[in-house]
Design a protein around this motif. Structure first.
Motif, PDB file in Angstrom:
ATOM      1  N   ALA A 180       0.843  -1.208   0.000  1.00 27.12           N
ATOM      2  CA  ALA A 180       0.000   0.000   0.000  1.00 27.12           C
ATOM      3  C   ALA A 180       0.873   1.251   0.000  1.00 27.12           C
ATOM      4  N   TRP A 181       1.892   1.264   0.845  1.00 24.95           N
ATOM      5  CA  TRP A 181       2.749   2.447   0.936  1.00 24.95           C
ATOM      6  C   TRP A 181       3.512   2.679  -0.376  1.00 24.95           C
ATOM      7  N   GLU A 182       3.880   1.568  -1.044  1.00 25.20           N
ATOM      8  CA  GLU A 182       4.575   1.726  -2.340  1.00 25.20           C
ATOM      9  C   GLU A 182       3.687   2.431  -3.355  1.00 25.20           C
ATOM     10  N   LYS A 183       2.367   2.282  -3.180  1.00 27.52           N
ATOM     11  CA  LYS A 183       1.423   2.941  -4.098  1.00 27.52           C
ATOM     12  C   LYS A 183       0.863   4.222  -3.484  1.00 27.52           C
ATOM     13  N   ASN A 184       1.500   4.667  -2.384  1.00 23.65           N
ATOM     14  CA  ASN A 184       1.105   5.935  -1.758  1.00 23.65           C
ATOM     15  C   ASN A 184      -0.329   5.912  -1.223  1.00 23.65           C
ATOM     16  N   VAL A 185      -0.705   4.768  -0.642  1.00 26.73           N
ATOM     17  CA  VAL A 185      -2.032   4.633  -0.028  1.00 26.73           C
ATOM     18  C   VAL A 185      -1.829   4.430   1.472  1.00 26.73           C
ATOM     19  N   GLN A 186      -2.565   5.203   2.270  1.00 23.69           N
ATOM     20  CA  GLN A 186      -2.469   5.061   3.724  1.00 23.69           C
ATOM     21  C   GLN A 186      -3.318   3.876   4.197  1.00 23.69           C
ATOM     22  N   ILE A 187      -2.873   3.243   5.267  1.00 22.74           N
ATOM     23  CA  ILE A 187      -3.644   2.119   5.817  1.00 22.74           C
ATOM     24  C   ILE A 187      -3.673   2.211   7.352  1.00 22.74           C
ATOM     25  N   ILE A 188      -4.685   1.567   7.912  1.00 25.39           N
ATOM     26  CA  ILE A 188      -4.773   1.368   9.357  1.00 25.39           C
ATOM     27  C   ILE A 188      -5.048  -0.120   9.538  1.00 25.39           C
ATOM     28  N   ILE A 189      -4.480  -0.731  10.566  1.00 27.07           N
ATOM     29  CA  ILE A 189      -4.521  -2.193  10.688  1.00 27.07           C
ATOM     30  C   ILE A 189      -5.290  -2.617  11.926  1.00 27.07           C
ATOM     31  N   GLU A 190      -6.173  -3.598  11.718  1.00 33.81           N
ATOM     32  CA  GLU A 190      -6.991  -4.109  12.820  1.00 33.81           C
ATOM     33  C   GLU A 190      -6.189  -5.083  13.683  1.00 33.81           C
ATOM     34  N   GLY A 191      -6.396  -4.977  14.981  1.00 33.33           N
ATOM     35  CA  GLY A 191      -5.671  -5.858  15.896  1.00 33.33           C
ATOM     36  C   GLY A 191      -6.590  -6.750  16.699  1.00 33.33           C
ATOM     37  N   PRO A 192      -6.034  -7.428  17.690  1.00 32.99           N
ATOM     38  CA  PRO A 192      -6.757  -8.488  18.403  1.00 32.99           C
ATOM     39  C   PRO A 192      -7.962  -8.006  19.199  1.00 32.99           C
ATOM     40  N   GLY A 193      -8.914  -8.943  19.445  1.00 33.12           N
ATOM     41  CA  GLY A 193     -10.130  -8.636  20.190  1.00 33.12           C
ATOM     42  C   GLY A 193     -10.174  -9.260  21.579  1.00 33.12           C
ATOM     43  N   HIS A 194      -9.523 -10.389  21.760  1.00 35.13           N
ATOM     44  CA  HIS A 194      -9.476 -11.053  23.079  1.00 35.13           C
ATOM     45  C   HIS A 194      -8.017 -11.419  23.334  1.00 35.13           C
ATOM     46  N   MET A 195      -7.513 -11.103  24.532  1.00 33.73           N
ATOM     47  CA  MET A 195      -6.087 -11.348  24.782  1.00 33.73           C
ATOM     48  C   MET A 195      -5.786 -11.210  26.272  1.00 33.73           C
ATOM     49  N   PRO A 196      -5.096 -12.201  26.868  1.00 36.51           N
ATOM     50  CA  PRO A 196      -4.701 -12.034  28.274  1.00 36.51           C
ATOM     51  C   PRO A 196      -3.814 -10.809  28.436  1.00 36.51           C
ATOM     52  N   LEU A 197      -3.925 -10.208  29.589  1.00 39.97           N
ATOM     53  CA  LEU A 197      -3.233  -8.944  29.864  1.00 39.97           C
ATOM     54  C   LEU A 197      -1.728  -9.024  29.593  1.00 39.97           C
ATOM     55  N   ASP A 198      -1.131 -10.167  29.923  1.00 43.35           N
ATOM     56  CA  ASP A 198       0.330 -10.271  29.818  1.00 43.35           C
ATOM     57  C   ASP A 198       0.825 -10.387  28.378  1.00 43.35           C
ATOM     58  N   GLN A 199      -0.093 -10.544  27.398  1.00 42.51           N
ATOM     59  CA  GLN A 199       0.350 -10.671  26.002  1.00 42.51           C
ATOM     60  C   GLN A 199       0.160  -9.384  25.199  1.00 42.51           C
ATOM     61  N   ILE A 200      -0.554  -8.421  25.765  1.00 41.73           N
ATOM     62  CA  ILE A 200      -0.978  -7.270  24.958  1.00 41.73           C
ATOM     63  C   ILE A 200       0.204  -6.405  24.520  1.00 41.73           C
ATOM     64  N   ALA A 201       1.039  -6.016  25.453  1.00 33.45           N
ATOM     65  CA  ALA A 201       2.138  -5.115  25.095  1.00 33.45           C
ATOM     66  C   ALA A 201       3.040  -5.756  24.036  1.00 33.45           C
ATOM     67  N   ALA A 202       3.324  -7.066  24.190  1.00 35.99           N
ATOM     68  CA  ALA A 202       4.186  -7.753  23.215  1.00 35.99           C
ATOM     69  C   ALA A 202       3.541  -7.757  21.837  1.00 35.99           C
ATOM     70  N   ASN A 203       2.198  -7.966  21.791  1.00 36.33           N
ATOM     71  CA  ASN A 203       1.507  -7.950  20.497  1.00 36.33           C
ATOM     72  C   ASN A 203       1.609  -6.588  19.814  1.00 36.33           C
ATOM     73  N   MET A 204       1.524  -5.526  20.601  1.00 30.31           N
ATOM     74  CA  MET A 204       1.627  -4.177  20.016  1.00 30.31           C
ATOM     75  C   MET A 204       3.019  -3.976  19.424  1.00 30.31           C
ATOM     76  N   LYS A 205       4.042  -4.447  20.121  1.00 28.04           N
ATOM     77  CA  LYS A 205       5.418  -4.274  19.648  1.00 28.04           C
ATOM     78  C   LYS A 205       5.661  -5.092  18.375  1.00 28.04           C
ATOM     79  N   ILE A 206       5.136  -6.325  18.362  1.00 27.16           N
ATOM     80  CA  ILE A 206       5.314  -7.173  17.166  1.00 27.16           C
ATOM     81  C   ILE A 206       4.632  -6.533  15.961  1.00 27.16           C
ATOM     82  N   GLN A 207       3.417  -5.990  16.192  1.00 27.38           N
ATOM     83  CA  GLN A 207       2.722  -5.334  15.076  1.00 27.38           C
ATOM     84  C   GLN A 207       3.533  -4.158  14.557  1.00 27.38           C
ATOM     85  N   GLN A 208       4.066  -3.366  15.471  1.00 26.60           N
ATOM     86  CA  GLN A 208       4.823  -2.181  15.042  1.00 26.60           C
ATOM     87  C   GLN A 208       6.050  -2.591  14.236  1.00 26.60           C
ATOM     88  N   THR A 209       6.649  -3.717  14.613  1.00 22.18           N
ATOM     89  CA  THR A 209       7.831  -4.184  13.881  1.00 22.18           C
ATOM     90  C   THR A 209       7.437  -4.710  12.507  1.00 22.18           C
TER      91      THR A 209
END
Ligand code: SF4
Length: 239
Positions: A59-88
């Motif tokens: 999308a970025w190569e074609k100059n189109v902006q995007i927003i990405i959907e993330g998880p809906g159910h997740m134990p508290l101890d996994q949330i921060a790691a999931n955010m970091k993995i997505q950002q990477t």
């Protein structure tokens, strides 16, 4: 069932051309997001995230902006790691989360399970919180459910802004603390995230002493400390 690929995936490049021409931002959903805490961070969720990273790059190569959907159910101890993995994987593309709900046992209170997860997700980098109502998993929300859900999501987002040190975020809290110290009820109502509910609660239980509230009445720590600081000798049992 048809053996065909998702047409939006198959014709993604053509769709990107249309979006670029009309300046449309795409929301890339995740069909494999966890639907219960036991599914969180499973292989299909992570594999799909890799695909979302690839779609982001295209999308970025074609100059189109995007927003990405993330998880809906997740134990508290996994949330921060999931955010970091997505950002990477998605190179910092904005991530929006549906809660995440940190437990599955609270139908009727899922605006709270979502706000707990949302606060942690936002503090760890989620860009956008989707609100969840108390009616989630039970029925279509009514107007009151929507209000409860939006306010819970706003509280989560504000808590995260404070944790992230967003400039000005704490000012709201400081004003409320100051009004509490002064027992300035009208200012407290005006600052409250839900002024109508705050007014209704106070009005429903009038204190004996007008400037306090019915929680501690004449033992009001705010009132008595203010009087002490002004040099008064305070004996609450004499009043
Ligand atoms: S009565 Fe108690 S709860 Fe109410 S304002 Fe005073 S200290 Fe706070």
């Amino acid at each position: 069932m048809t053996g065909e690929e998702n047409p939006f995936y198959e014709h993604y490049d053509r769709i990107l051309e249309i979006c670029q021409k009309h300046d449309v931002t795409l929301s890339l959903g995740d069909a494999c997001r966890p639907g219960c805490i036991e599914d969180a961070s499973d292989i299909s969720q992570v594999e799909e995230l890799v695909t979302l990273g690839e779609l982001t790059r295209r999308a970025w190569e074609k100059n189109v902006q995007i927003i990405i959907e993330g998880p809906g159910h997740m134990p508290l101890d996994q949330i921060a790691a999931n955010m970091k993995i997505q950002q990477t994987i998605c190179k910092g593309a904005p991530f929006y989360v549906l809660g995440p709900l940190v437990t599955d046992i609270a139908p009727g209170y899922d605006h709270i399970t979502a706000a707990i997860g949302g606060a942690v997700a936002a503090a760890a980098g989620a860009a956008f919180l989707c609100y969840v109502t108390p009616a989630e998993h039970l029925r279509l929300p009514d107007e009151a459910d929507v209000k409860e859900g939006i306010i819970a999501a706003r509280i989560a987002a504000h808590a995260a802004d404070i944790a992230k040190g967003i400039r000005g975020a704490k000012d709201w809290d400081h004003k409320m603390s100051d009004a509490r110290k002064r027992l300035d009820w009208e200012t407290m109502f005006q600052l409250a995230i839900d002024p109508e509910k705050a007014r209704r609660y106070r009005a429903s239980s009038k204190p004996e002493k007008e400037d306090t509230c019915s929680m501690c009445g004449n033992f009001c720590a705010m009132k008595n400390m203010n009087r002490i600081l002004e040099g008064e000798i305070v004996d609450i049992f004499d009043e």
